[in-house]
Design an enzyme around this catalytic site. Structure first.
Site, PDB file in Angstrom:
ATOM      1  N   HIS A 455       0.823  -1.209   0.000  1.00  0.00           N
ATOM      2  CA  HIS A 455       0.000   0.000   0.000  1.00  0.00           C
ATOM      3  C   HIS A 455       0.856   1.258   0.000  1.00  0.00           C
ATOM      4  O   HIS A 455       0.507   2.263  -0.630  1.00  0.00           O
ATOM      5  CB  HIS A 455      -0.925  -0.014   1.216  1.00  0.00           C
ATOM      6  CG  HIS A 455      -2.072  -0.957   1.068  1.00  0.00           C
ATOM      7  ND1 HIS A 455      -2.788  -1.444   2.132  1.00  0.00           N
ATOM      8  CD2 HIS A 455      -2.629  -1.508  -0.031  1.00  0.00           C
ATOM      9  CE1 HIS A 455      -3.747  -2.246   1.690  1.00  0.00           C
ATOM     10  NE2 HIS A 455      -3.664  -2.298   0.388  1.00  0.00           N
ATOM     11  N   ARG A 562     -21.233   6.543 -15.516  1.00  0.00           N
ATOM     12  CA  ARG A 562     -21.775   5.262 -15.067  1.00  0.00           C
ATOM     13  C   ARG A 562     -22.910   5.555 -14.092  1.00  0.00           C
ATOM     14  O   ARG A 562     -22.683   5.953 -12.951  1.00  0.00           O
ATOM     15  CB  ARG A 562     -20.685   4.438 -14.380  1.00  0.00           C
ATOM     16  CG  ARG A 562     -19.448   4.203 -15.238  1.00  0.00           C
ATOM     17  CD  ARG A 562     -18.422   3.390 -14.458  1.00  0.00           C
ATOM     18  NE  ARG A 562     -17.179   3.199 -15.200  1.00  0.00           N
ATOM     19  CZ  ARG A 562     -16.127   4.002 -15.121  1.00  0.00           C
ATOM     20  NH1 ARG A 562     -16.167   5.068 -14.303  1.00  0.00           N
ATOM     21  NH2 ARG A 562     -15.039   3.767 -15.821  1.00  0.00           N
ATOM     22  N   ARG A 598     -24.593   6.983 -19.783  1.00  0.00           N
ATOM     23  CA  ARG A 598     -24.892   5.604 -20.145  1.00  0.00           C
ATOM     24  C   ARG A 598     -26.065   5.115 -19.319  1.00  0.00           C
ATOM     25  O   ARG A 598     -26.081   5.275 -18.094  1.00  0.00           O
ATOM     26  CB  ARG A 598     -23.672   4.712 -19.889  1.00  0.00           C
ATOM     27  CG  ARG A 598     -23.877   3.256 -20.299  1.00  0.00           C
ATOM     28  CD  ARG A 598     -22.651   2.409 -20.048  1.00  0.00           C
ATOM     29  NE  ARG A 598     -22.399   2.206 -18.629  1.00  0.00           N
ATOM     30  CZ  ARG A 598     -21.331   1.582 -18.142  1.00  0.00           C
ATOM     31  NH1 ARG A 598     -20.408   1.112 -18.964  1.00  0.00           N
ATOM     32  NH2 ARG A 598     -21.176   1.429 -16.834  1.00  0.00           N
ATOM     33  N   ASN A 717     -12.893  -3.136 -22.929  1.00  0.00           N
ATOM     34  CA  ASN A 717     -12.755  -4.180 -21.899  1.00  0.00           C
ATOM     35  C   ASN A 717     -13.628  -5.382 -22.243  1.00  0.00           C
ATOM     36  O   ASN A 717     -13.155  -6.520 -22.324  1.00  0.00           O
ATOM     37  CB  ASN A 717     -13.138  -3.631 -20.533  1.00  0.00           C
ATOM     38  CG  ASN A 717     -12.269  -2.463 -20.111  1.00  0.00           C
ATOM     39  OD1 ASN A 717     -11.257  -2.187 -20.723  1.00  0.00           O
ATOM     40  ND2 ASN A 717     -12.671  -1.775 -19.064  1.00  0.00           N
ATOM     41  N   ASP A 718     -14.927  -5.139 -22.447  1.00  0.00           N
ATOM     42  CA  ASP A 718     -15.831  -6.244 -22.777  1.00  0.00           C
ATOM     43  C   ASP A 718     -15.605  -6.746 -24.195  1.00  0.00           C
ATOM     44  O   ASP A 718     -15.682  -7.956 -24.452  1.00  0.00           O
ATOM     45  CB  ASP A 718     -17.290  -5.799 -22.603  1.00  0.00           C
ATOM     46  CG  ASP A 718     -17.794  -6.011 -21.178  1.00  0.00           C
ATOM     47  OD1 ASP A 718     -17.189  -6.812 -20.449  1.00  0.00           O
ATOM     48  OD2 ASP A 718     -18.774  -5.352 -20.797  1.00  0.00           O
ATOM     49  N   ARG A 728     -11.873 -11.685 -18.646  1.00  0.00           N
ATOM     50  CA  ARG A 728     -10.732 -10.856 -18.229  1.00  0.00           C
ATOM     51  C   ARG A 728     -10.510 -10.916 -16.724  1.00  0.00           C
ATOM     52  O   ARG A 728      -9.494 -10.419 -16.228  1.00  0.00           O
ATOM     53  CB  ARG A 728     -10.928  -9.401 -18.680  1.00  0.00           C
ATOM     54  CG  ARG A 728     -12.215  -8.746 -18.226  1.00  0.00           C
ATOM     55  CD  ARG A 728     -12.461  -7.457 -19.013  1.00  0.00           C
ATOM     56  NE  ARG A 728     -13.785  -6.877 -18.758  1.00  0.00           N
ATOM     57  CZ  ARG A 728     -14.009  -5.901 -17.913  1.00  0.00           C
ATOM     58  NH1 ARG A 728     -13.011  -5.386 -17.234  1.00  0.00           N
ATOM     59  NH2 ARG A 728     -15.220  -5.427 -17.745  1.00  0.00           N
ATOM     60  N   CYS A 764     -14.095   4.147 -24.866  1.00  0.00           N
ATOM     61  CA  CYS A 764     -14.224   4.495 -23.448  1.00  0.00           C
ATOM     62  C   CYS A 764     -13.705   3.394 -22.534  1.00  0.00           C
ATOM     63  O   CYS A 764     -13.875   3.460 -21.322  1.00  0.00           O
ATOM     64  CB  CYS A 764     -15.674   4.828 -23.090  1.00  0.00           C
ATOM     65  SG  CYS A 764     -16.833   3.477 -23.365  1.00  0.00           S
TER      66      CYS A 764
END
Length: 833
Positions: A455, A562, A598, A717-718, A728, A764
């Site tokens: 951390h 989002r 979205r 990503n998708d 993923r 995006c």
């Protein structure tokens, strides 16, 4: 509290602090906010227009009540005399509907504010919050001879059969401190006994409310966490953790993989110490130390059990306040994700393995609070150090920092601070120590122990302080004041560096400084390639705070809002009005910049408490995104109405996720057209409509979909995981679902080629935030890149360095390569330019 911020976690009681002194009210409010960052705490001190005059003002109090207003109510705390009269008169100045939910409390101002804020943070009702405020003096009374503080109650439990549920853990670092802390927080206030086990290895069960105990389970990626609960709210406990697990335990995947923690390397030539790079950059300067004060813990109890118990509670409260303030400071300096690191430190203070064990030892007598705390901490530390996973073993340093802070308060010893400016050399650093470092004072960090995934290393990177870890014990023999050169890229520390080495380091440091400064200065300007092609660089956000951060970072707008933040954790769906207020506030924060909203992107893979659904065998390929909105129009219709209302006064775009077919777009557009039209639409530009391209079918059929929309935004990503048939989140397939694979790049190119006149294509996904990929995406035809706010400046600089012909040649080369690794080599090659 702003509607957008309040909606994510439900309404909390607001606090108003009335004092004769404006400074006292503000400072007490700051202390309370540090303890409860999600609670609205409004000071009402002094007299309006007379900052230096002691007194109270009914108008100011009334305004503060309205500012702290929440449907859960408002608690008003006052200091003395006329403050009470002013607060009573203020009730006559606020709407009658609000008046019924305002309580004036006789609780002490400062102690009551802290106690009330903590109770409000956990969602306590107004009566509960006031009760906590009134009891705020118990610890002080016990120390001075009054009644003792209320003893800590047993862990919430109950009778009945155990109920259990299994949760897959697909986090890159497993159930490490941050996600484990989220589990503990999710169970706060639930009346049930909850225990946890590692269902894969069989370790456990342990208390699910103990961060230390959860760590001993060593739940790594690919394993499963078993939770068992019994009692009145057993089902609710499991449901809360199920929602948390559905959100990947609120542990975002980092865009840049961190190096693995390994054993320290041996030192090389004399005066050269070799370690592990933890934070990039170079620094030259004298060695400085933390200057830890000696903490001498007495063997016997200095005071009575009652006095020692009160001393312990004061030390825990003081440490909690310090860490809370550090968390706020870290959020401002580095970001919310980095600030979340300190949540685990805060939970150490509540961990029953530490706090309750210490309280029990003190109550038995014969041992003081400091000794009892030290012994409990030693037991907890041994648990962490006995973990096989080297990354999780690094959490022992986190615990050590918290333990030391509490001991410093128990013994009345000042906490350590650096002895001067230069390169900080230490055995190891805990997150709280690192979070409070000033890069203007500490130019670099060198530690004997630790790892690059710790951390502290993460915080050093976020603060921009070069760091090398794992240098070994010999580095501790360096004398304070000795000149050293630290290289955070190579992982080395050089004693008495040569003049040439110092000069080289200075040039590199100056180059980085100039590049970062130039990027920051230019961040607010449009990003054009060297031959004039305009590329919009926007931000991905999920709150009002993110919107403000995007503006400060120079984003041209928001490419992805989002909206799930409005729905998470709520038992009931937010209505049209609540959504309208949230989106409106975000649009106002953008000050005229475009906002792409979205629609709700959830489903069986990301469940919501307010939208129960049957389990699906393959939720990633199931009823999610727009599919869910069309299947349940009661979800989508109010959202579209709210978006339409905001678009009447702000530049807003609407974007539908998880689109696969033409029919889905047509039905969605029909629902949008049927949304009630707001008043005063004359002169307002039409609402732009777009889709997310995440499904290969949408990319392959982009020529059919493009005429139906104004823009298409590619979620890499998708799209990557669906194209490569590789989850993923699966550690064994991590390298396969790569957005730079030529197969994915071809789908991006197909999508961009389908855009007609007046329409455009953006990205995006995480790839949009990689400056090294910017020129390639431009060459593929992308004209909008939407990334995390902190990446905006660097992406804009990458755009400005590109030219369209060169970008197209780069894209042609990449499309002919065999795999993602070859594409990455191409992007890293200096000859490509």
């Amino acid at each position: 509290m702003a509607a957008a911020e309040r909606a994510g976690s439900g309404a909390r009681v607001g606090l108003v602090l009335v004092s004769h002194s404006a400074g006292l009210a503000e400072n007490a409010a700051e202390l309370a906010r540090a303890m409860a960052p999600d609670v609205r705490v409004v000071p009402a001190g002094g007299v309006s227009g007379h900052a230096d005059v002691l007194g109270t003002d009914a108008d100011r109090v009334a305004g503060a009540i309205e500012g702290a207003w929440s449907t859960a109510g408002v608690l008003v705390l006052m200091d003395l005399g006329s403050a009470v009269l002013s607060a009573e008169f203020a009730l006559d100045l606020i709407p009658a509907a609000h008046r019924a939910k305002v309580t004036l409390s006789a609780a002490p101002l400062v102690e009551g504010a802290v106690a009330a804020a903590v109770a409000a943070q956990t969602g306590g009702a107004l009566e509960q919050v006031e009760s906590e405020a009134v009891s705020g003096l118990l610890g002080k009374q016990a120390q001075l001879g009054g009644p003792p503080p209320a003893p800590a109650g047993p862990e919430p439990g109950g009778e009945g059969e155990w109920q259990e549920e299994l949760f897959p853990v697909d986090l890159p670092l497993g159930l490490h401190a941050r996600p484990a802390a989220r589990v503990v927080q999710a169970l706060a206030g639930v009346e049930a006994e909850v225990r946890a086990s590692n269902a894969t290895t069989g370790s456990g069960p342990v208390s699910a409310r103990s961060l230390n105990s959860l760590a001993t389970l060593q739940v790594v990626r690919g394993q499963r966490l078993r939770l068992e609960a019994r009692g009145r709210e057993a089902k609710e406990a499991l449901s809360r953790v199920a929602r948390l697990a559905g959100r990947a335990f609120d542990d975002p995947v980092t865009a840049e993989p961190l190096p693995e923690a390994v054993e320290p390397q041996p030192s090389g030539a004399e005066g050269v110490f070799a370690g592990l790079p933890a934070s990039p950059g170079t620094a030259v300067g004298p060695v400085v130390r933390l200057g830890h004060s000696a903490l001498v813990v007495p063997e016997t109890a200095p005071g009575s059990p009652l006095q020692e118990a009160a001393l312990l509670e004061r030390a825990l409260a003081a440490t909690r306040s310090e860490l809370g303030q550090l968390r706020e400071q870290t959020a401002r300096r580095a970001g919310a994700y980095e600030a979340g690191i300190l949540d685990a430190d805060l939970l150490f203070l509540e961990d029953p393995e530490l706090a309750d064990r210490t309280r029990a030892a003190v109550a038995r007598g014969g041992v003081g609070a400091a000794r009892a705390w030290q012994e409990a901490a030693a037991r907890a530390r041994a648990q962490w150090e006995g973990i096989a996973d080297p990354r999780l073993r690094l959490r022992a340093a986190d615990l050590e920092g918290v333990v030391r802070r509490v001991l410093a308060h128990l013994l009345g010893t000042p906490e350590s601070t650096p002895t001067g400016s230069g390169i900080l050399v230490a055995e190891d650093l805990n997150p709280a120590d690192t979070a409070q470092l000033d890069p203007k004072v500490i130019w670099g960090i060198a530690t004997a122990a630790g790892g690059p995934t710790s951390h502290s290393a993460i915080l050093a990177r976020s603060l921009g302080i070069p760091a090398v870890v794992g240098l070994g014990a010999p580095v501790l023999s360096l004398e304070a004041g000795a000149q050293v050169l630290l290289d955070g890229d190579r992982g080395s520390l050089v004693l008495d560096p040569s003049a040439d080495a110092v000069e080289d380091a200075a040039r590199e440091r100056e180059r980085r400084r100039r590049a970062a400064a130039a990027a920051a200065r230019a961040a607010s300007r449009p990003a054009r390639t060297r031959d004039g092609v305009l590329v919009e660089v926007a931000a991905n956000i999920g709150s009002v705070a993110d919107a403000r951060a995007a503006v400060a970072a120079g984003a041209d707008g928001v490419g992805l809002l989002r909206t799930e933040f409005l729905f998470q954790e709520l038992a009931q769906l937010p209505g049209e009005e609540e959504q309208f207020l949230a989106y409106q506030e975000i649009a106002e924060a953008l000050a005229g910049r475009p906002l792409t909203i979205r629609t709700l992107d959830v489903g069986a893979d990301k469940p919501l408490p307010s939208v129960p659904r049957e389990a699906e065998a393959n939720p990633a390929l199931g009823v999610r995104g727009l599919r869910l909105g069309l299947a349940q129009p009661e979800l989508l219709t109010p959202q579209l109405a709210a978006i339409t209302r905001v678009a009447a006064s702000h530049p807003v775009r609407v974007m539908f996720p998880m689109v696969a077919t033409r029919d889905e777009v047509m039905v969605a557009r029909g629902l949008l057209a049927a949304a009630p039209a707001p008043d005063h639409l004359e002169g307002v530009p039409p609402l732009q409509v777009g889709i997310m391209v995440e499904v290969p079918a949408a990319a392959l059929g982009a020529s059919v979909l493009a005429p139906l929309v104004d823009f298409m935004s590619i979620g890499t990503n998708d799209l990557s995981q669906y194209t490569m048939a590789a989850d993923r989140g699966n550690a064994e397939l991590r390298g396969l679902a790569d957005p730079l694979h030529p197969a994915v790049l071809r789908l991006i190119a197909l999508t961009a080629a389908a855009a007609g006149p007046g329409s455009w294509v953006g990205v995006c996904g995480e790839l949009a935030g990689d400056p090294a990929a910017a020129e390639l995406l431009i060459g593929l035809g992308v004209r909008e890149l939407s990334a995390a706010p902190r990446r905006v400046a660097a992406v804009k600089e990458a755009v400005r360095a590109a030219t369209l012909p060169r970008a197209r040649r780069l894209a042609e080369q990449a499309l002919e390569l065999p795999d993602a690794g070859a594409v990455r080599e191409l992007l890293a090659s200096p000859r490509r330019r």
